[in-house]
Design an enzyme around this catalytic site. Structure first.
Site, PDB file in Angstrom:
ATOM      1  N   GLY A 112      25.293  20.966  10.034  1.00 45.13           N
ATOM      2  CA  GLY A 112      25.090  22.283  10.746  1.00 45.13           C
ATOM      3  C   GLY A 112      23.790  22.128  11.334  1.00 45.13           C
ATOM      4  CG  ASN A 113      23.953  25.141  13.513  1.00 50.58           C
ATOM      5  OD1 ASN A 113      23.055  26.736  13.869  1.00 50.58           O
ATOM      6  ND2 ASN A 113      24.813  25.388  14.232  1.00 50.58           N
ATOM      7  NE  ARG A 114      15.373  23.814  10.928  1.00 51.79           N
ATOM      8  CZ  ARG A 114      14.041  23.360  11.712  1.00 51.79           C
ATOM      9  NH1 ARG A 114      14.127  22.174  12.298  1.00 51.79           N
ATOM     10  NH2 ARG A 114      12.818  24.035  11.410  1.00 51.79           N
ATOM     11  CB  ALA A 138      23.523  28.362  16.405  1.00 53.44           C
TER      12      ALA A 138
END
Ligand code: CTP
Length: 408
Positions: A219-221, A285
């Site tokens: 995942g990402n932030r 994102a």
């Protein structure tokens, strides 16, 4: 009051926070003026304010129970303070005392009002009132500079006779002037006209999660806050809005159709299912790579190292931009840690976008998880720098630019 101006507060949620000063009585009149301008008003008072005016007076004028404490379980049960902070489209602090300014500047959250101010993403306007020496004290002026730097609007104070028989700057602005100040602030970021009426806007927001096995993912932030704010803003300008959201815990903006997804593949499918549309805003994102084949069972550790076999995900934004049928504007985002303008312009051309919004990530005061952001938009023959500020305001300003580019 001009009719056009009235519309800027009409239907808006204004949370009035009343500080502890003699001028608190003028905040009663302010409630009436705000309601006359069409705003929905709720009131929160500091402990000090209650020495000057009763909560009941505000309740009678606002039509809602006045909030006085973080620890009022009955009030919390009907609308928790975080919910109240989210409810607000704008927070107005009047009168704002020197103590309150100091607390806000330093991020205190030791009572209801300061907690609300810290928990909100709504723009904040303050109308200070205090003794003139307190106002002119370098500590107060430094706190004001800090707050202004964060985009807080300061209305007044006026020069004139003060409560203690002295005279100087420190009088609370008149309620009608405070309302005029709020209208001017809202006019600067027009939020409720119909510039996008009749148009369908699809917004993607948040991260994507690419599953490695039943318990792990890549995942990402991304917090999703920017995309959600843009969706809310486009909706306020009259658009039909579909918000395709990756896994985030954010409330759905009023009037927006939300489709929740998890992976890049699901986001791709949901975005195209939402078409035809007039405008696409790719604020998500999206993971660039996903596991070639997620494991059916939990991957057990064995060797010292583990190589993941990843494949590219479809570039949703580029695919949307390539299918120009009916689309009037395609907007992309670029989160960069360096050479922001260069990389952003590169993506503008490579993905054949109409507009790209670049922001620098990996810095302390902005980016993914922050409510604040600083960004620049680029188009083929122009660019616009947005002053750092809350994502809600930046979203409004971005939608302003989108409206302009539609006409260009
Ligand atoms: N995007 C997309 N689909 C993907 C990847 C990105 O729609 N599979 C969109 C994002 O929503 C965003 C923009 O593309 O609007 C970001 O561009 P991208 O080139 O993917 O940025 P990065 O992932 O940061 O690329 P790089 O790692 O090459 O800098």
């Amino acid at each position: 009051m001009a009719k056009e101006s009235e519309s800027h507060l009409k239907g808006r949620h204004v949370l009035l926070c009343v500080g502890g000063g003699i001028a608190a009585y003028k905040a009663l009149e302010l409630v009436r003026r705000l309601r006359d301008a069409g705003a929905e008003v709720q009131v929160a008072m500091t402990a000090g304010a209650q020495h000057f005016v009763t909560p009941l007076s505000f309740q009678a004028l606002s039509g809602s129970p006045t909030r006085t404490s973080l620890w009022d379980s009955a009030a919390e049960a009907s609308m928790g303070h975080i919910e109240l902070a989210r409810w607000a489209d704008r927070i107005v602090i009047a009168p704002a005392t020197a103590d309150l300014l100091a607390k806000l500047a330093n991020g205190f959250a030791d009572d209801l009002v300061t907690t609300l101010c810290l928990a909100t993403t709504a723009p904040i306007s303050i109308a200070p009132a205090m003794n003139h020496r307190m106002w002119l004290h370098p500590a107060t002026q430094a706190n004001l500079a800090t707050l202004r730097g964060r985009g807080v609007q300061v209305i007044g104070p006026e020069d004139g006779p003060l409560a203690e028989g002295e005279s100087g700057p420190g009088r609370l602005s008149e309620p009608e002037d405070i309302v005029a100040g709020l209208l001017a602030a809202n006019a600067a970021t027009p939020a409720t006209d119909n510039a996008l009426k009749g148009l369908k806007v699809v917004v993607s927001a948040g991260p994507t999660y690419e599953d490695l096995d039943p318990v792990r993912y890549l995942g990402n932030r991304s917090s999703g806050k920017m995309g959600f704010a843009v969706a809310a803003s486009a909706r306020r300008r009259g658009a039909e809005v579909v918000l395709v959201a990756g896994p985030v815990h954010l409330p759905t903006p009023a009037g927006v159709k939300r489709v929740d997804v998890r992976s890049a593949a699901q986001m791709h499918e949901a975005v195209f299912a939402a078409f035809p549309a007039d405008i696409y805003i790719g604020a998500a994102a999206v993971a660039d790579y996903t596991p070639r084949a997620p494991a059916a069972n939990k991957i057990k550790k064995s060797n010292e190292s583990l190589a993941l076999d990843l494949v590219r995900t479809p570039d949703i934004l580029a695919e949307v931009a390539a299918q120009t049928q009916g689309l009037k504007l395609v907007v992309g985002f670029a989160a960069e840690t360096e050479n922001v303008a260069g990389y952003a312009r590169g993506k503008l051309v490579a993905k054949r976008l109409d507009l790209i919004v670049a922001n620098r990530v990996g810095v302390a005061d902005g980016g993914f998880e922050s409510d604040q952001n600083a960004m620049t938009a680029f188009w083929q023959d122009g660019e616009r720098v947005f002053a750092p500020g809350p994502k809600t305001r930046l979203a409004d300003e971005l939608v302003d630019l989108i409206v302009e580019r539609l006409d260009a």
